[in-house]
Design a protein around this motif. Structure first.
Motif, PDB file in Angstrom:
ATOM      1  N   VAL A   1       0.858  -1.177   0.000  1.00 51.57           N
ATOM      2  CA  VAL A   1       0.000   0.000   0.000  1.00 51.57           C
ATOM      3  C   VAL A   1       0.899   1.232   0.000  1.00 51.57           C
ATOM      4  CG1 VAL A   1      -1.708   1.347   1.269  1.00 51.57           C
ATOM      5  CG2 VAL A   1      -1.885  -1.144   1.225  1.00 51.57           C
ATOM      6  N   TYR A   2       0.591   2.187  -0.889  1.00 47.61           N
ATOM      7  CA  TYR A   2       1.351   3.442  -0.961  1.00 47.61           C
ATOM      8  C   TYR A   2       0.408   4.606  -0.713  1.00 47.61           C
ATOM      9  CZ  TYR A   2       3.894   7.416  -2.935  1.00 47.61           C
ATOM     10  OH  TYR A   2       4.492   8.644  -3.127  1.00 47.61           O
ATOM     11  N   GLN A   3       0.832   5.553   0.132  1.00 52.07           N
ATOM     12  CA  GLN A   3       0.083   6.776   0.391  1.00 52.07           C
ATOM     13  C   GLN A   3       0.963   7.974   0.073  1.00 52.07           C
ATOM     14  OE1 GLN A   3      -2.047   6.566   4.371  1.00 52.07           O
ATOM     15  NE2 GLN A   3      -0.641   4.837   4.588  1.00 52.07           N
ATOM     16  N   GLY A   4       0.514   8.803  -0.871  1.00 51.26           N
ATOM     17  CA  GLY A   4       1.301   9.984  -1.173  1.00 51.26           C
ATOM     18  C   GLY A   4       1.138  10.431  -2.604  1.00 51.26           C
ATOM     19  N   PRO A   5       1.948  11.408  -3.043  1.00 51.23           N
ATOM     20  CA  PRO A   5       1.892  11.889  -4.423  1.00 51.23           C
ATOM     21  C   PRO A   5       2.531  10.896  -5.377  1.00 51.23           C
ATOM     22  CG  PRO A   5       3.634  13.010  -3.226  1.00 51.23           C
ATOM     23  CD  PRO A   5       2.915  12.167  -2.220  1.00 51.23           C
ATOM     24  N   LEU A   6       2.090  10.908  -6.628  1.00 53.64           N
ATOM     25  CA  LEU A   6       2.687  10.054  -7.654  1.00 53.64           C
ATOM     26  C   LEU A   6       3.783  10.866  -8.350  1.00 53.64           C
ATOM     27  CD1 LEU A   6      -0.572   8.450  -9.076  1.00 53.64           C
ATOM     28  CD2 LEU A   6       0.946   7.578  -7.296  1.00 53.64           C
ATOM     29  N   ASP A   7       4.888  11.066  -7.639  1.00 50.36           N
ATOM     30  CA  ASP A   7       5.964  11.906  -8.144  1.00 50.36           C
ATOM     31  C   ASP A   7       7.167  11.057  -8.542  1.00 50.36           C
ATOM     32  OD1 ASP A   7       7.079  11.199  -5.659  1.00 50.36           O
ATOM     33  OD2 ASP A   7       6.456  13.073  -4.737  1.00 50.36           O
ATOM     34  N   ALA A   8       8.161  11.726  -9.079  1.00 47.48           N
ATOM     35  CA  ALA A   8       9.345  11.033  -9.601  1.00 47.48           C
ATOM     36  C   ALA A   8      10.445  10.885  -8.563  1.00 47.48           C
ATOM     37  CB  ALA A   8       9.886  11.787 -10.813  1.00 47.48           C
TER      38      ALA A   8
ATOM     39  N   ASN B   1      -4.545  -1.113 -15.532  1.00 48.23           N
ATOM     40  CA  ASN B   1      -5.098  -1.864 -14.410  1.00 48.23           C
ATOM     41  C   ASN B   1      -6.064  -1.085 -13.535  1.00 48.23           C
ATOM     42  OD1 ASN B   1      -3.480  -3.954 -15.260  1.00 48.23           O
ATOM     43  ND2 ASN B   1      -1.897  -3.605 -13.738  1.00 48.23           N
ATOM     44  N   SER B   2      -5.891   0.223 -13.427  1.00 44.39           N
ATOM     45  CA  SER B   2      -6.776   0.992 -12.560  1.00 44.39           C
ATOM     46  C   SER B   2      -6.764   2.450 -12.984  1.00 44.39           C
ATOM     47  CB  SER B   2      -6.325   0.865 -11.095  1.00 44.39           C
ATOM     48  OG  SER B   2      -7.299   1.405 -10.216  1.00 44.39           O
ATOM     49  N   GLN B   3      -7.844   3.166 -12.624  1.00 45.54           N
ATOM     50  CA  GLN B   3      -8.014   4.542 -13.049  1.00 45.54           C
ATOM     51  C   GLN B   3      -8.592   5.370 -11.909  1.00 45.54           C
ATOM     52  OE1 GLN B   3      -7.392   5.538 -16.339  1.00 45.54           O
ATOM     53  NE2 GLN B   3      -7.812   7.695 -15.918  1.00 45.54           N
ATOM     54  N   PHE B   4      -8.045   6.569 -11.702  1.00 48.22           N
ATOM     55  CA  PHE B   4      -8.657   7.549 -10.809  1.00 48.22           C
ATOM     56  C   PHE B   4      -8.341   8.931 -11.354  1.00 48.22           C
ATOM     57  CE2 PHE B   4      -9.220  10.229  -7.077  1.00 48.22           C
ATOM     58  CZ  PHE B   4     -10.445   9.757  -6.611  1.00 48.22           C
ATOM     59  N   ARG B   5      -9.393   9.702 -11.569  1.00 49.66           N
ATOM     60  CA  ARG B   5      -9.272  10.998 -12.229  1.00 49.66           C
ATOM     61  C   ARG B   5      -8.492  10.841 -13.537  1.00 49.66           C
ATOM     62  NH1 ARG B   5      -7.915  13.113  -6.698  1.00 49.66           N
ATOM     63  NH2 ARG B   5      -9.895  13.762  -5.767  1.00 49.66           N
ATOM     64  N   GLN B   6      -7.366  11.569 -13.688  1.00 52.63           N
ATOM     65  CA  GLN B   6      -6.592  11.508 -14.924  1.00 52.63           C
ATOM     66  C   GLN B   6      -5.543  10.403 -14.920  1.00 52.63           C
ATOM     67  OE1 GLN B   6      -8.512  13.540 -16.685  1.00 52.63           O
ATOM     68  NE2 GLN B   6      -6.979  15.010 -17.364  1.00 52.63           N
ATOM     69  N   VAL B   7      -5.383   9.710 -13.814  1.00 49.93           N
ATOM     70  CA  VAL B   7      -4.249   8.817 -13.642  1.00 49.93           C
ATOM     71  C   VAL B   7      -4.614   7.370 -13.973  1.00 49.93           C
ATOM     72  CG1 VAL B   7      -2.505   7.964 -12.030  1.00 49.93           C
ATOM     73  CG2 VAL B   7      -3.327  10.330 -11.851  1.00 49.93           C
ATOM     74  N   THR B   8      -3.750   6.725 -14.743  1.00 54.75           N
ATOM     75  CA  THR B   8      -3.863   5.302 -15.049  1.00 54.75           C
ATOM     76  C   THR B   8      -2.606   4.597 -14.561  1.00 54.75           C
ATOM     77  OG1 THR B   8      -4.977   5.920 -17.112  1.00 54.75           O
ATOM     78  CG2 THR B   8      -4.339   3.613 -16.864  1.00 54.75           C
ATOM     79  N   VAL B   9      -2.777   3.455 -13.914  1.00 56.17           N
ATOM     80  CA  VAL B   9      -1.632   2.627 -13.553  1.00 56.17           C
ATOM     81  C   VAL B   9      -1.769   1.279 -14.243  1.00 56.17           C
ATOM     82  CG1 VAL B   9      -1.245   3.756 -11.342  1.00 56.17           C
ATOM     83  CG2 VAL B   9      -2.729   1.745 -11.444  1.00 56.17           C
ATOM     84  N   GLY B  10      -0.621   0.667 -14.559  1.00 54.39           N
ATOM     85  CA  GLY B  10      -0.658  -0.624 -15.244  1.00 54.39           C
ATOM     86  C   GLY B  10       0.715  -1.236 -15.361  1.00 54.39           C
TER      87      GLY B  10
ATOM     88  N   THR C   1      11.494  -6.754 -20.640  1.00 54.53           N
ATOM     89  CA  THR C   1      11.679  -6.309 -19.270  1.00 54.53           C
ATOM     90  C   THR C   1      10.360  -5.740 -18.761  1.00 54.53           C
ATOM     91  OG1 THR C   1      14.007  -5.755 -19.643  1.00 54.53           O
ATOM     92  CG2 THR C   1      12.922  -4.749 -17.742  1.00 54.53           C
ATOM     93  N   PRO C   2       9.732  -6.375 -17.747  1.00 50.84           N
ATOM     94  CA  PRO C   2       8.455  -5.858 -17.236  1.00 50.84           C
ATOM     95  C   PRO C   2       8.666  -4.766 -16.196  1.00 50.84           C
ATOM     96  CG  PRO C   2       8.998  -7.927 -16.149  1.00 50.84           C
ATOM     97  CD  PRO C   2      10.102  -7.660 -17.138  1.00 50.84           C
ATOM     98  N   LEU C   3       7.836  -3.723 -16.272  1.00 52.38           N
ATOM     99  CA  LEU C   3       7.866  -2.629 -15.308  1.00 52.38           C
ATOM    100  C   LEU C   3       6.447  -2.080 -15.123  1.00 52.38           C
ATOM    101  CD1 LEU C   3      10.970  -0.562 -16.502  1.00 52.38           C
ATOM    102  CD2 LEU C   3      10.839  -1.920 -14.411  1.00 52.38           C
ATOM    103  N   ASP C   4       6.193  -1.485 -13.966  1.00 51.57           N
ATOM    104  CA  ASP C   4       4.952  -0.761 -13.767  1.00 51.57           C
ATOM    105  C   ASP C   4       4.993   0.586 -14.486  1.00 51.57           C
ATOM    106  OD1 ASP C   4       3.541  -2.508 -11.956  1.00 51.57           O
ATOM    107  OD2 ASP C   4       5.029  -1.965 -10.455  1.00 51.57           O
ATOM    108  N   PHE C   5       3.815   1.155 -14.725  1.00 46.66           N
ATOM    109  CA  PHE C   5       3.800   2.519 -15.228  1.00 46.66           C
ATOM    110  C   PHE C   5       2.672   3.315 -14.564  1.00 46.66           C
ATOM    111  CE2 PHE C   5       0.714   0.696 -18.271  1.00 46.66           C
ATOM    112  CZ  PHE C   5      -0.272   1.673 -18.304  1.00 46.66           C
ATOM    113  N   VAL C   6       2.879   4.619 -14.480  1.00 51.22           N
ATOM    114  CA  VAL C   6       1.861   5.575 -14.047  1.00 51.22           C
ATOM    115  C   VAL C   6       1.758   6.608 -15.142  1.00 51.22           C
ATOM    116  CG1 VAL C   6       1.196   7.301 -12.346  1.00 51.22           C
ATOM    117  CG2 VAL C   6       2.367   5.217 -11.599  1.00 51.22           C
ATOM    118  N   ALA C   7       0.562   6.748 -15.719  1.00 54.63           N
ATOM    119  CA  ALA C   7       0.350   7.676 -16.825  1.00 54.63           C
ATOM    120  C   ALA C   7      -0.700   8.693 -16.444  1.00 54.63           C
ATOM    121  CB  ALA C   7      -0.086   6.929 -18.082  1.00 54.63           C
TER     122      ALA C   7
END
Length: 358
Positions: free
Chosen positions: A33-40, A326-335, A347-353
């Motif tokens: 579980v992660y709580q916080g901004p989706l920053d770099a 995999n999931s969507q909230f407001r403008q953000v997609t994760v997968g 090479t598999p990696l997660d992404f946040v778009a």
């Protein structure tokens, strides 16, 4: 490998509640579980400037591993979480009395530390038997949705995912309600429920995929389509079932699936979607964000707006060749994304778009 699987908003503006697992595809996943901004921001190989927590079902569940699929932020450090846990069968085949994977729901502190907040969920299949594989995928407004199945449920398929049973579960009572789809249930057709959204009027909208089946006497699988269906929590009625093909095309070589759901302030639904090609070029997965609106009579418009995501690796701009949303909230997609490597592999990696969406 970290798998990002669910997303909701956080307590503060610009923050999010993100869930998933480490080694989710393996036999002993670790819930995250992660709580916080989706920053770099990155520190010691860990992304994000927020707080990561590992989450596990109670030891009394006898779990080998935990995977968190969906969150619902309740505010003030509290949340509902749903997912599944694996069990070590020591090489034995799963049975309804000794299942391989069991779902769970949780209510309590966001980091999973509320010991009395956990509930085990073993789904009931369309055959009326407890499932040997149960996954709870999404939660919103006190209800969750998931799927259950039995391995080797019939001699034709011999594989549990081809006849999956979708259900709604009440987090407070644990009561399960099978999702009722229009028409005659076909024991070889699967229906999945991966997303649920509370419309805040007593109704919920559920997203998933429907229609895959194995042709008798062949190894061919009919392609399926994504769908939306409404659920009235007061009357128990399901309505407005509508299926959606990739880019609104009549394609028989693509299986499309909604992986989650988000409702905008204007009442439109944004659906993270994955479409898998079954053709001579081999399997390929396409990640999209799909927007569906309602008609004046309150059912769903059949023509959806499909926007494929161009997922690139931030370090070098390399494009993903196989992507899932995999999931969507407001403008953000994760997968998930897969990038070509120098050895001819991936090479598999997660992404946040965060694409611009209408």
């Amino acid at each position: 490998m970290t798998y990002l699987q669910g997303l909701k908003g956080g307590d503060l503006p610009g923050t999010y509640l993100l869930v998933g697992a480490n080694n989710s595809a393996g036999p002993t996943p670790v819930g995250l579980v992660y709580q916080g901004p989706l920053d770099a921001v990155s520190s010691d190989g860990v992304s994000g400037s927020g707080v990561w927590s590992t989450v596990a079902v109670p030891a009394s569940f006898g779990a080998a591993g935990t995977s968190v699929y969906g969150p619902d932020n309740l505010g003030e450090g509290q949340a509902n979480l749903v997912g599944a846990y694996t069990r070590n069968l020591n090489g034995s085949s799963p049975t309804p009395e000794d299942p391989a994977i069991v779902g769970f729901t949780y209510t309590g502190a966001v980091d999973g530390s509320s010991a009395d907040g956990w509930r085990s969920v073993q789904g009931i299949t369309q055959l009326g038997t407890p499932g040997t594989y149960t996954f709870v995928h999404s939660v919103d407004g006190g209800l969750a949705v998931g799927n259950t199945d039995n391995a080797d449920v019939d001699d034709l398929t011999g594989y549990f995912s081809l006849s999956s049973t979708a259900f709604v579960v009440d987090l407070e009572t644990g009561l399960q309600t099978p999702i009722r789809y229009p028409g005659q249930r076909d024991p070889l057709a699967t229906h999945t429920a991966y997303g649920i959204w509370d419309n805040e009027d007593g109704t919920y909208t559920i997203a998933g995929g429907s229609g895959e089946r194995l042709k008798r006497g062949t190894s061919r699988v009919d392609s399926g389509e994504a769908y939306l269906i409404d659920y009235d929590s007061v009357t128990g009625r399901f309505s407005n079932y509508t299926s959606f093909a990739y880019r609104n095309r009549d394609r028989t070589d693509l299986i499309s699936h909604f992986e989650g759901i988000y409702r905008t302030k204007r009442g439109a639904y944004r659906l993270p979607a994955t479409s898998v090609a079954l053709n001579r070029k081999g399997d390929a997965a396409i990640a999209s964000v799909v927007t569906v609106k309602r008609n004046k009579r309150d059912d769903f418009k059949p023509e959806a707006n499909w926007r494929d995501l161009k997922v690139t690796r931030s370090s070098d701009g390399e494009a993903s060749v196989i992507s899932t949303a995999n999931s969507q909230f407001r403008q953000v997609t994760v997968g998930f994304a897969n990038y070509p490597d120098d050895n001819g592999g991936l090479t598999p990696l997660d992404f946040v778009a965060q694409p611009l969406l209408s």
